[in-house]
Design a protein around this motif. Structure first.
Motif, PDB file in Angstrom:
ATOM      1  N   GLY A  12     -11.360   4.683   5.428  1.00  0.00           N
ATOM      2  CA  GLY A  12     -10.354   5.520   4.793  1.00  0.00           C
ATOM      3  C   GLY A  12      -9.192   5.893   5.689  1.00  0.00           C
ATOM      4  O   GLY A  12      -8.213   6.459   5.218  1.00  0.00           O
ATOM      5  N   ASP A  54      -5.603  10.332   5.394  1.00  0.00           N
ATOM      6  CA  ASP A  54      -6.790   9.617   4.917  1.00  0.00           C
ATOM      7  C   ASP A  54      -6.540   9.106   3.500  1.00  0.00           C
ATOM      8  O   ASP A  54      -5.843   9.749   2.708  1.00  0.00           O
ATOM      9  N   HIS A  55      -7.138   7.968   3.201  1.00  0.00           N
ATOM     10  CA  HIS A  55      -6.898   7.298   1.929  1.00  0.00           C
ATOM     11  C   HIS A  55      -7.192   8.200   0.728  1.00  0.00           C
ATOM     12  O   HIS A  55      -6.485   8.149  -0.277  1.00  0.00           O
ATOM     13  N   ASP A  56      -8.186   9.060   0.823  1.00  0.00           N
ATOM     14  CA  ASP A  56      -8.521   9.927  -0.315  1.00  0.00           C
ATOM     15  C   ASP A  56      -7.444  10.989  -0.577  1.00  0.00           C
ATOM     16  O   ASP A  56      -7.455  11.636  -1.611  1.00  0.00           O
ATOM     17  N   ARG A  57      -6.490  11.151   0.332  1.00  0.00           N
ATOM     18  CA  ARG A  57      -5.375  12.085   0.122  1.00  0.00           C
ATOM     19  C   ARG A  57      -4.166  11.405  -0.507  1.00  0.00           C
ATOM     20  O   ARG A  57      -3.176  12.059  -0.828  1.00  0.00           O
ATOM     21  N   ASP A  59      -2.700  10.384  -3.309  1.00  0.00           N
ATOM     22  CA  ASP A  59      -2.599  10.424  -4.773  1.00  0.00           C
ATOM     23  C   ASP A  59      -1.225   9.897  -5.193  1.00  0.00           C
ATOM     24  O   ASP A  59      -0.398   9.514  -4.363  1.00  0.00           O
ATOM     25  N   ASP A 172      -3.022  -2.013   1.534  1.00  0.00           N
ATOM     26  CA  ASP A 172      -3.201  -1.244   0.309  1.00  0.00           C
ATOM     27  C   ASP A 172      -1.976  -1.351  -0.596  1.00  0.00           C
ATOM     28  O   ASP A 172      -2.104  -1.512  -1.793  1.00  0.00           O
TER      29      ASP A 172
END
Length: 181
Positions: A12, A54-57, A59, A172
């Motif tokens: 991530g 981090d990738h989960d942030r 959006d 990505d």
């Protein structure tokens, strides 16, 4: 973009880079042997910001803001005319380096929680790493061989977001710079 002592990164983790495919014929051989991130899936590049969020942030809002911010910067030509050194590192120095600095500064200013290289360095030096964590004698030899191949020109027209899966990096998405040269 290298974590000391390892070539693996947390899943991530992200990075923003300017790919320099024109450099691959000159440095690809050396990078594959002397820079662990090459074997982890990272092409010849100049880092814009590492680590980024981090990738989960990431959006839709962050991606949109990042695209707008990068798109406000013009595409540009760059030359690599000389090598440079950090301790244990050989790199190609871009000229001009200001467009890379401007991109780094803009992204870091917008997301201050993601300072370049986690804030380890007071001054950021844009560079294209050829060899990392190597002995000086080896760097001397590689630099002497590279000197005969320079200068090299490149065109930077987009910035790439890379994401680590814990062992390899993958692209990505890509963000276009403004205009064409």
């Amino acid at each position: 973009m290298t974590t000391p002592g390892t070539s693996k990164y947390p899943p991530g983790q992200t990075a923003l880079i300017a790919k320099i495919p024109e450099a691959e014929p000159l440095v690809g051989h050396w990078r594959s042997q002397l820079d662990s991130v090459a074997s982890d899936g990272v092409p010849a590049h100049v880092t814009i910001l590492y680590p980024f969020l981090d990738h989960d942030r990431l959006d839709d809002t962050v991606i949109g803001q990042l695209g707008t911010l990068i798109g406000a910067h013009p595409a540009f030509h760059v030359r690599f005319q000389r090598c440079g050194r950090f301790p244990g590192v050989l790199y190609l120095a871009p000229s001009p380096d200001q467009p890379f600095r401007a991109l780094t500064d803009a992204v870091a200013e917008r997301w201050p929680e993601a300072p370049p290289y986690e804030g380890q360095f007071t001054e950021i030096t844009p560079h294209l790493t050829v060899a990392h964590q190597q002995e000086s004698q080896l760097l001397d030899r590689v630099e002497a061989e590279l000197a005969d191949t320079l200068p090299m020109a490149a065109h930077v027209h987009e910035i790439h977001l890379l994401v680590s899966d814990g062992s390899r990096w993958r692209e990505d998405r890509t963000f276009a710079l403004r205009g064409h040269i």
